[in-house]
Motif scaffolding. Sequence first.
Motif, PDB file in Angstrom:
ATOM      1  N   ASN A  96       2.532  55.335  32.345  1.00 31.45           N
ATOM      2  CA  ASN A  96       2.690  56.794  32.396  1.00 31.45           C
ATOM      3  C   ASN A  96       3.858  57.264  31.534  1.00 31.45           C
ATOM      4  O   ASN A  96       3.787  58.327  30.906  1.00 31.45           O
ATOM      5  CB  ASN A  96       2.844  57.265  33.841  1.00 31.45           C
ATOM      6  N   ALA A  97       4.934  56.474  31.500  1.00 33.76           N
ATOM      7  CA  ALA A  97       6.050  56.813  30.611  1.00 33.76           C
ATOM      8  C   ALA A  97       5.626  56.695  29.147  1.00 33.76           C
ATOM      9  O   ALA A  97       5.904  57.575  28.328  1.00 33.76           O
ATOM     10  CB  ALA A  97       7.249  55.915  30.907  1.00 33.76           C
ATOM     11  N   SER A  98       4.915  55.613  28.829  1.00 34.63           N
ATOM     12  CA  SER A  98       4.473  55.392  27.446  1.00 34.63           C
ATOM     13  C   SER A  98       3.549  56.507  26.966  1.00 34.63           C
ATOM     14  O   SER A  98       3.646  56.964  25.825  1.00 34.63           O
ATOM     15  CB  SER A  98       3.744  54.055  27.317  1.00 34.63           C
ATOM     16  N   LYS A  99       2.644  56.946  27.859  1.00 33.78           N
ATOM     17  CA  LYS A  99       1.711  58.027  27.495  1.00 33.78           C
ATOM     18  C   LYS A  99       2.465  59.297  27.141  1.00 33.78           C
ATOM     19  O   LYS A  99       2.000  60.103  26.331  1.00 33.78           O
ATOM     20  CB  LYS A  99       0.764  58.322  28.666  1.00 33.78           C
ATOM     21  N   ALA A 100       3.630  59.482  27.775  1.00 30.61           N
ATOM     22  CA  ALA A 100       4.461  60.659  27.481  1.00 30.61           C
ATOM     23  C   ALA A 100       5.410  60.406  26.306  1.00 30.61           C
ATOM     24  O   ALA A 100       6.234  61.255  25.978  1.00 30.61           O
ATOM     25  CB  ALA A 100       5.257  61.044  28.727  1.00 30.61           C
ATOM     26  N   GLY A 101       5.287  59.223  25.681  1.00 30.61           N
ATOM     27  CA  GLY A 101       6.143  58.890  24.545  1.00 30.61           C
ATOM     28  C   GLY A 101       7.573  58.581  24.941  1.00 30.61           C
ATOM     29  O   GLY A 101       8.505  58.769  24.150  1.00 30.61           O
ATOM     30  N   LEU A 102       7.762  58.075  26.172  1.00 30.34           N
ATOM     31  CA  LEU A 102       9.105  57.863  26.720  1.00 30.34           C
ATOM     32  C   LEU A 102       9.316  56.403  27.116  1.00 30.34           C
ATOM     33  O   LEU A 102       8.358  55.664  27.319  1.00 30.34           O
ATOM     34  CB  LEU A 102       9.298  58.742  27.964  1.00 30.34           C
ATOM     35  N   PHE A 103      10.575  56.036  27.259  1.00 27.43           N
ATOM     36  CA  PHE A 103      10.899  54.692  27.739  1.00 27.43           C
ATOM     37  C   PHE A 103      11.815  54.780  28.958  1.00 27.43           C
ATOM     38  O   PHE A 103      12.837  55.459  28.937  1.00 27.43           O
ATOM     39  CB  PHE A 103      11.611  53.862  26.669  1.00 27.43           C
ATOM     40  N   GLY A 104      11.409  54.077  29.999  1.00 34.81           N
ATOM     41  CA  GLY A 104      12.274  53.873  31.159  1.00 34.81           C
ATOM     42  C   GLY A 104      12.280  52.397  31.470  1.00 34.81           C
ATOM     43  O   GLY A 104      11.354  51.675  31.083  1.00 34.81           O
ATOM     44  N   TYR A 105      13.282  51.947  32.170  1.00 36.43           N
ATOM     45  CA  TYR A 105      13.359  50.530  32.530  1.00 36.43           C
ATOM     46  C   TYR A 105      12.733  50.366  33.910  1.00 36.43           C
ATOM     47  O   TYR A 105      13.334  50.722  34.918  1.00 36.43           O
ATOM     48  CB  TYR A 105      14.812  50.055  32.514  1.00 36.43           C
ATOM     49  N   PHE A 106      11.515  49.844  33.930  1.00 34.74           N
ATOM     50  CA  PHE A 106      10.781  49.663  35.187  1.00 34.74           C
ATOM     51  C   PHE A 106      10.676  48.182  35.509  1.00 34.74           C
ATOM     52  O   PHE A 106      10.330  47.382  34.638  1.00 34.74           O
ATOM     53  CB  PHE A 106       9.382  50.279  35.084  1.00 34.74           C
ATOM     54  N   GLN A 107      10.969  47.821  36.760  1.00 30.46           N
ATOM     55  CA  GLN A 107      10.874  46.421  37.158  1.00 30.46           C
ATOM     56  C   GLN A 107      10.536  46.312  38.641  1.00 30.46           C
ATOM     57  O   GLN A 107      10.754  47.256  39.415  1.00 30.46           O
ATOM     58  CB  GLN A 107      12.172  45.681  36.868  1.00 30.46           C
ATOM     59  N   GLN A 108      10.011  45.147  38.994  1.00 28.60           N
ATOM     60  CA  GLN A 108       9.768  44.896  40.404  1.00 28.60           C
ATOM     61  C   GLN A 108      11.118  44.785  41.103  1.00 28.60           C
ATOM     62  O   GLN A 108      12.053  44.165  40.594  1.00 28.60           O
ATOM     63  CB  GLN A 108       8.965  43.603  40.592  1.00 28.60           C
TER      64      GLN A 108
END
Length: 198
Positions: free
Chosen positions: A82-94
């Motif tokens: 969902n972040a990528s679709k918005a052209g964004l980067f967040g640090y997501f992890q388990q």
Amino acid sequence: MSLDAQQWEDMYTQTQPEALPWNAGGPDLDLVRLVNDGTIPVGQVLDIGTGPGHDAVFLIQYGFNVIGIDISPTAVILARENASKAGLFGYFQQGDIRQIPVEDHFIDFVYDRGCFHVLSLEDRPKAVREIHRVLRSKGLFLLRVFSDKEPGNDGPHRFTRKELEDLFGATFKILNFWEGVFEGPRKPKSYSMLMEKK
């Protein structure tokens, strides 16, 4: 209901994201309001139980550096997509609220919309300590949980205001407390608290 990793992974693998009862389809309206009015200043955020990542995406768009954790690996993948679709980067992890994979005093703002209320009674103090540990001095914490105004007893724990004040009052200053609902298909009644680390 408790924080069993396989249970949450099964929910994400067996249900379409838009059908998940906690999926509001966009950012939480109270979060948007508090960011827009400057109550929550831009900084380093931890989004606990990031789920599909709608709140994280909003915060990234606003200029926050976001770490999003979820106990379900599939939820983490969904948030990244969902972040990528918005052209964004967040640090997501388990990650697990009971043992947050973030160093001490690294976070300016912790956000939890609907994770804390699925913890067992014995796990709640662990989560409070972990949130306190990762926050910097005077860091902010926004929490939304099921309230005791919500009928029935299936699903998450319904908190009383006193339970919340007893859990957080020793280590957090409660700046604001209000009633509302979780946006999404079912709209259960909620309590929200904005707190500052003591």
